[in-house]
Design an enzyme around this catalytic site. Structure first.
Site, PDB file in Angstrom:
ATOM      1  N   GLU A   1       0.802  -1.239   0.000  1.00 20.06           N
ATOM      2  CA  GLU A   1       0.000   0.000   0.000  1.00 20.06           C
ATOM      3  C   GLU A   1       0.831   1.284   0.000  1.00 20.06           C
ATOM      4  O   GLU A   1       0.833   2.046   0.981  1.00 20.06           O
ATOM      5  CB  GLU A   1      -0.932   0.016   1.216  1.00 20.06           C
ATOM      6  CG  GLU A   1      -1.945  -1.106   1.226  1.00 20.06           C
ATOM      7  CD  GLU A   1      -2.827  -1.092   2.478  1.00 20.06           C
ATOM      8  OE1 GLU A   1      -2.640  -0.223   3.344  1.00 20.06           O
ATOM      9  OE2 GLU A   1      -3.697  -1.950   2.578  1.00 20.06           O
TER      10      GLU A   1
ATOM     11  N   GLU B   1      -5.507  -8.474   1.022  1.00 20.93           N
ATOM     12  CA  GLU B   1      -6.005  -8.108   2.355  1.00 20.93           C
ATOM     13  C   GLU B   1      -7.483  -7.787   2.280  1.00 20.93           C
ATOM     14  O   GLU B   1      -7.930  -7.082   1.367  1.00 20.93           O
ATOM     15  CB  GLU B   1      -5.306  -6.849   2.910  1.00 20.93           C
ATOM     16  CG  GLU B   1      -3.927  -7.069   3.422  1.00 20.93           C
ATOM     17  CD  GLU B   1      -3.334  -5.817   4.079  1.00 20.93           C
ATOM     18  OE1 GLU B   1      -4.102  -4.920   4.497  1.00 20.93           O
ATOM     19  OE2 GLU B   1      -2.097  -5.746   4.155  1.00 20.93           O
TER      20      GLU B   1
HETATM   21  O1  IFM Z   1      -3.245  -3.171   9.403  1.00 17.38           O
HETATM   22  C1  IFM Z   1      -3.302  -2.645   8.121  1.00 17.38           C
HETATM   23  C2  IFM Z   1      -2.227  -3.246   7.231  1.00 17.38           C
HETATM   24  O2  IFM Z   1      -0.955  -3.073   7.771  1.00 17.38           O
HETATM   25  C3  IFM Z   1      -2.261  -2.585   5.873  1.00 17.38           C
HETATM   26  N1  IFM Z   1      -3.585  -2.623   5.313  1.00 17.38           N
HETATM   27  C4  IFM Z   1      -4.689  -2.215   6.139  1.00 17.38           C
HETATM   28  C5  IFM Z   1      -4.632  -2.915   7.478  1.00 17.38           C
HETATM   29  C6  IFM Z   1      -5.813  -2.475   8.356  1.00 17.38           C
HETATM   30  O3  IFM Z   1      -5.735  -1.110   8.596  1.00 17.38           O
END
Ligand code: IFM
Length: 449
Positions: free
Chosen positions: A168, A357
């Site tokens: 990200e 994710e």
């Molecule tokens: O915890 C984070 C992760 O490190 C990166 N993506 C979003 C998750 C939730 O906020």
């Protein structure tokens, strides 16, 4: 529930994701160097409740039992990140062999247990020594990062076959270099654009280095993505606001990678990124990844806001809209993941999409050794259903990784928002599988539910 694991096809990658700083702890053990998150989270008033990641889930010591839990949950793929400063304490130069040995133990045990390791090379924890030289705002980071990628390949690349270059980039550059709410706490447009351009170069360069080492590697990188809707439908200014916020949040890093350049036409302020570009950079930003990782949690609603600098738009948070939301104040909106998949599928340069994710933080209560996290279970089920819907409509989505294995350090929010399939008691480090974890393990066992 209306699906089984089989509905997604036998090659579909089911997994779970974590990140080094959020779980490992052992922040100064065995030769590890300081990272920007070590220093940021130990400063006053940076993290809710004054929390830090010094101990976190103590995965550094508990990894054997945690990997056993992954196996017990029938999860075949485990995505985790390497802490740069654990293997290169100063960011470049001297190797910390104890750090290398630790990751080798983790990787070896994964393989022994039949769990495929998926490594994220950079999940936000830049070595402090590099930050002292400007960090992501210094173009030198391209060289530092290349050296780090080469180290990862040298020490782990004989067994790790699945790689993600960055996690990200919009979040770590936006929150860390523009808003200052994440490490290293820098603010301002200039810091942000410099960091963004260098991160975008590194994301492609990391891919090239991996590919030059082994054709067979499966190489990707990950992006945060939220579907964006206007506050007022058919309201021209709100619609324009949607285009701008979308260019910033969803397209800034993806499109240059796909060879399309930065989305400057839709967000004029991005033209200022050219200050940091050298001849030939546009080409260097592009790389053909094997897959792109979609990280989706919610959607955003935006409205025109003339006083807002740079974008003249603002995001209306979920609680203000009185919609169902998670502890992060993120609307629960499963259609967002479907809309993201459909849209990404229209980019010809995207070969394959994996959801790297997706997950949610809710109030969890540990009662008599059980956590009845019905909301999380429903959230996961609804989102996975949307992934299947997209896949059935021909979207080339081929994986789904839950965020996250166990409750952990949620960056600026500390330990309060619990996202895990497994509950962690941070006083005792006791793990308890939540109902959502049991449900996921049943799904992966492939029993009709
Ligand atoms: O915890 C984070 C992760 O490190 C990166 N993506 C979003 C998750 C939730 O906020």
């Amino acid at each position: 529930m209306h699906f089984t694991k089989e509905d997604f096809g036998k090659d579909f990658k089911w997994g779970v994701s974590t990140a080094a700083y959020q779980i490992e702890g052992a922040h100064d053990l065995d030769g590890k160097g300081t990272s920007i998150w070590d220093s940021f989270s130990n400063k006053k008033r940076k993290i809710t409740n004054g929390h830090n990641g010094n101990i976190a889930c103590d995965f550094y010591h508990q990894y054997p039992q945690d990997l056993e839990l992954i196996k017990q949950l029938n999860i075949p793929n485990y995505r985790f990140s390497i802490s740069w400063s654990r293997i290169l304490p100063n960011g470049t130069g001297e190797i910390n062999f104890k750090g290398v040995a630790y990751y080798n133990r983790v990787i070896d045990l994964c393989l022994e247990l039949g769990i495929e390791p998926w490594v994220t090379i950079y999940h936000w924890d830049l070595p402090e020594a590099l930050h002292a030289k400007g960090g992501w705002t210094n173009r030198e980071v391209l060289n530092w990062f290349s050296e780090y990628v080469q180290c990862c390949i040298k020490y782990f690349g004989d067994r790790v076959k699945h790689w993600m270059v960055l996690n990200e980039p919009m979040v770590f550059t936006g929150a860390g270099y523009f808003l200052g709410v994440h490490a290293p706490g820098k603010v301002g447009l200039s810091n942000f654009l410099a960091a963004a351009h260098h991160a975008a170069l590194c994301q492609a360069e990391g891919g090239r280095i991996l590919r030059s080492h082994q054709q067979e590697y499966k190489i990707g990188t990950t992006f945060s993505y939220s579907h964006i809707d206007p506050l007022r439908e058919n309201h021209e200014k709100d619609l324009r606001a949607v285009v701008k916020v979308d260019a910033l949040l969803n397209r800034l890093f993806l499109e240059p990678l796909l060879g399309m350049g930065y989305p400057m036409k839709d967000l004029k302020i991005l033209q200022k990124i050219e200050r940091f570009m050298l001849p030939g950079d546009e080409q260097k930003l592009a790389f053909q990844m094997d897959f792109v990782g979609l990280q989706n949690y919610t959607r955003e609603i935006v409205s025109h806001a003339p006083l807002m600098p740079f974008v003249q738009a603002k995001i209306i948070k979920a609680n203000k809209r009185k919609v169902t939301h998670t502890l992060m104040n993120w609307e629960v909106y499963p259609a967002s993941i479907y809309q993201a998949l459909k849209r990404w599928n229209n980019y010809p340069a995207i070969k394959e999409i994996l959801v790297t994710e997706n997950g949610a933080a809710f109030h969890d209560h540990l009662v008599e050794n059980e956590v009845h996290d019905a909301e999380r279970l429903q959230y996961l089920q609804d989102h996975i259903e949307q992934v299947l819907k997209a896949q059935k409509e021909g979207v080339k989505v081929n994986g789904y990784f839950v965020w996250t294995l166990m409750d952990n350090f949620e960056w600026a929010e500390g330990y309060h928002p619990r996202f895990g399939l497994i509950h962690v008691d941070f006083d005792t480090q006791k793990r308890t599988i939540k109902n959502s974890g049991k449900w996921y393990s049943q799904l992966l066992l492939d029993r009709k539910l």
